[in-house]
Scaffold this active site. Structure first.
Site, PDB file in Angstrom:
ATOM      1  N   ALA A   1       0.788  -1.239   0.000  1.00  0.00           N
ATOM      2  CA  ALA A   1       0.000   0.000   0.000  1.00  0.00           C
ATOM      3  C   ALA A   1       0.821   1.292   0.000  1.00  0.00           C
ATOM      4  CB  ALA A   1      -0.935   0.005   1.211  1.00  0.00           C
TER       5      ALA A   1
ATOM      6  N   CYS B   1      15.887  -0.280   0.149  1.00  0.00           N
ATOM      7  CA  CYS B   1      16.296  -1.400   1.007  1.00  0.00           C
ATOM      8  C   CYS B   1      17.785  -1.642   0.938  1.00  0.00           C
ATOM      9  CB  CYS B   1      15.576  -2.667   0.594  1.00  0.00           C
ATOM     10  SG  CYS B   1      13.824  -2.458   0.668  1.00  0.00           S
TER      11      CYS B   1
HETATM   12  N1  PLP Z   1       8.998  -5.348  -4.134  1.00  0.00           N
HETATM   13  C1  PLP Z   1       9.340  -4.218  -4.745  1.00  0.00           C
HETATM   14  C2  PLP Z   1       9.475  -4.216  -6.232  1.00  0.00           C
HETATM   15  C3  PLP Z   1       9.567  -3.048  -4.019  1.00  0.00           C
HETATM   16  O1  PLP Z   1       9.927  -1.924  -4.653  1.00  0.00           O
HETATM   17  C4  PLP Z   1       9.409  -3.091  -2.604  1.00  0.00           C
HETATM   18  C5  PLP Z   1       9.696  -1.892  -1.790  1.00  0.00           C
HETATM   19  O2  PLP Z   1      10.558  -1.101  -2.102  1.00  0.00           O
HETATM   20  C6  PLP Z   1       9.042  -4.304  -2.009  1.00  0.00           C
HETATM   21  C7  PLP Z   1       8.837  -5.403  -2.792  1.00  0.00           C
HETATM   22  C8  PLP Z   1       8.882  -4.406  -0.530  1.00  0.00           C
HETATM   23  O3  PLP Z   1       7.659  -3.860  -0.119  1.00  0.00           O
HETATM   24  P1  PLP Z   1       7.458  -3.424   1.400  1.00  0.00           P
HETATM   25  O4  PLP Z   1       8.214  -2.162   1.592  1.00  0.00           O
HETATM   26  O5  PLP Z   1       5.965  -3.244   1.520  1.00  0.00           O
HETATM   27  O6  PLP Z   1       7.933  -4.546   2.243  1.00  0.00           O
END
Ligand code: PLP
Length: 393
Positions: free
Chosen positions: A199, A324
């Site tokens: 979200a 990340c």
């Molecule tokens: N997958 C992709 C392509 C993303 O860009 C991200 C977040 O940057 C995620 C997964 C992870 O989502 P969340 O931040 O809700 O854990």
């Protein structure tokens, strides 16, 4: 001036989304699993949110599982299916440019005795269907390829890839976290078995996600405990967050075309100016198959961290690589997979625009970016060499 151009990392929560969520923090706070009126109120809100998500994704409500976000949904999809189907085979296929939400569980599977194939991409970040044909075999149980990449925005041929997976008896999962804010995704048309959304990438709350699981597809549980989410995902469901997720998804669909056109116009203006005004750059991504929000450039002879710091000093929020991994100085696995030379990949920045940005902000970013790159290059021995200087490396 403060400018936020890092919408691929997260977006601000819409005021309407916040208002929809608020009652479920205070007055209607019951546990959706409780057998009393307070619980029923929350359960009802959750049912409505689930129906909304199902209507928008084009699936049944009992195919929607609420999770804590994209990372959990990705982990669950990959590990859950691979472990559940291990008697069929122990081969998993992902793309080499997945988010760490897929890359890391794939490594975990590898350490647990599974074979993992990472599909190559071309220099625009595109996975080729022929490569999946080449690597898939009768041991493959799950193929996972993201819909749009979070660093360069390239969109993959998901329907065609899913068709190949199914022809070989494998399931197909797609991480739609970056694609869902910009694309009219319908799971039946796409013919995927599992799909991840989160979200906070479309003006909803953080810590709220969905894993769509096609009826009939079986996967092991990731989180064990109580009987929530039809006994497949334990833990008290975060009702306000899921109400917010559904509202944000609804708003994002209602305004899809308008938002896409506006965001693309910001990005196009940005790219035109950058390409005209800053020399020695390289654009990363695919101009024909991409979401409208992301522009990724490598600036030769400078380090991404230096660019980020100076832009941040001027109030500008952008990113080098994904949020990340941007704490690390490792080069982006996405850019390396695309064949970007390691020294060039170090000078790469992702600009990701959103509906709150203005043309004035875009101009401010380009002005400060020009200043920043000029300043860093003045201090760069490599740039000095390029200009015919005598720096001894
Ligand atoms: N997958 C992709 C392509 C993303 O860009 C991200 C977040 O940057 C995620 C997964 C992870 O989502 P969340 O931040 O809700 O854990």
């Amino acid at each position: 001036m403060k400018v936020y151009a890092d919408c691929a990392a997260s977006t601000p929560c819409d005021e309407a989304v916040l208002q929809a969520m608020l009652p479920y923090f205070t007055k209607e706070f019951g546990n959706a699993h409780s057998q009393h009126a307070f619980g029923r109120e929350s359960a009802c809100a959750l049912d409505t949110a689930r129906d909304t998500v199902a209507r928008i994704l084009g699936c049944k409500s009992n195919e929607v599982y609420f999770t804590s976000g994209g990372t959990e949904s990705d982990n669950w999809a990959l590990k859950g299916t691979a472990l559940h189907r291990k008697n069929k085979g122990k081969h998993v296929i992902i793309s080499s440019i997945e988010h760490h939400g897929i890359l890391t569980p794939a490594e975990w599977l590898e350490q647990s005795g599974f074979r993992v194939t990472r599909l190559p991409v071309d220099n625009t970040g595109l996975v080729h269907v022929e490569d999946l044909e080449k690597y898939i075999d009768d041991q493959t149980t799950i193929v996972s390829v993201m819909y749009a990449n979070n660093e360069v925005g390239t969109i993959q041929p998901i329907k065609e890839l899913a068709e190949v997976a199914h022809r070989h008896g494998a399931l197909f999962h797609t991480d739609c976290v970056q694609a869902i804010p910009y694309m009219n995704i319908n799971v039946s048309e796409l013919n995927v078995d599992l799909l991840t959304i989160s979200a906070h990438k479309f003006y909803g709350p953080k810590g709220a996600g969905v894993l769509y699981v096609r009826n009939g597809v079986k996967l092991d549980k990731l989180i064990c405990g109580g009987g929530q989410e039809r006994s497949q995902r334990a833990g008290t469901v975060n009702v306000p967050a899921m109400v917010g997720l559904a509202k944000a998804l609804e708003l994002s669909r209602e305004n899809l075309e308008k938002n896409n056109a506006y965001i693309a116009s910001l990005r196009d203006h940005f790219e035109q100016r950058v390409e005209k005004e800053i020399p020695y750059i390289r654009q990363n991504g695919n101009k024909n198959h991409r979401i409208p929000s992301i522009a990724n450039y490598s600036f030769e002879f400078v380090e991404g961290e230096g660019i980020l710091m100076l832009l941040d000093f001027n109030g500008i929020a952008v990113s080098s690589g994904s949020a990340c991994s941007s704490g690390s100085l490792d080069p982006s696995h996405v850019l390396l997979a695309m064949g970007v030379p390691i020294e060039v990949s170090h000078g790469s920045i992702r600009f990701s625009f959103g509906k709150h940005n203005t043309m004035e902000e875009v101009d401010y970013i380009v002005d400060k970016l020009k200043e920043t790159i000029t300043r860093l290059r003045e201090m760069s021995p490599l740039f000095d060499l390029k200009k015919g200087g005598t720096y001894n490396v």
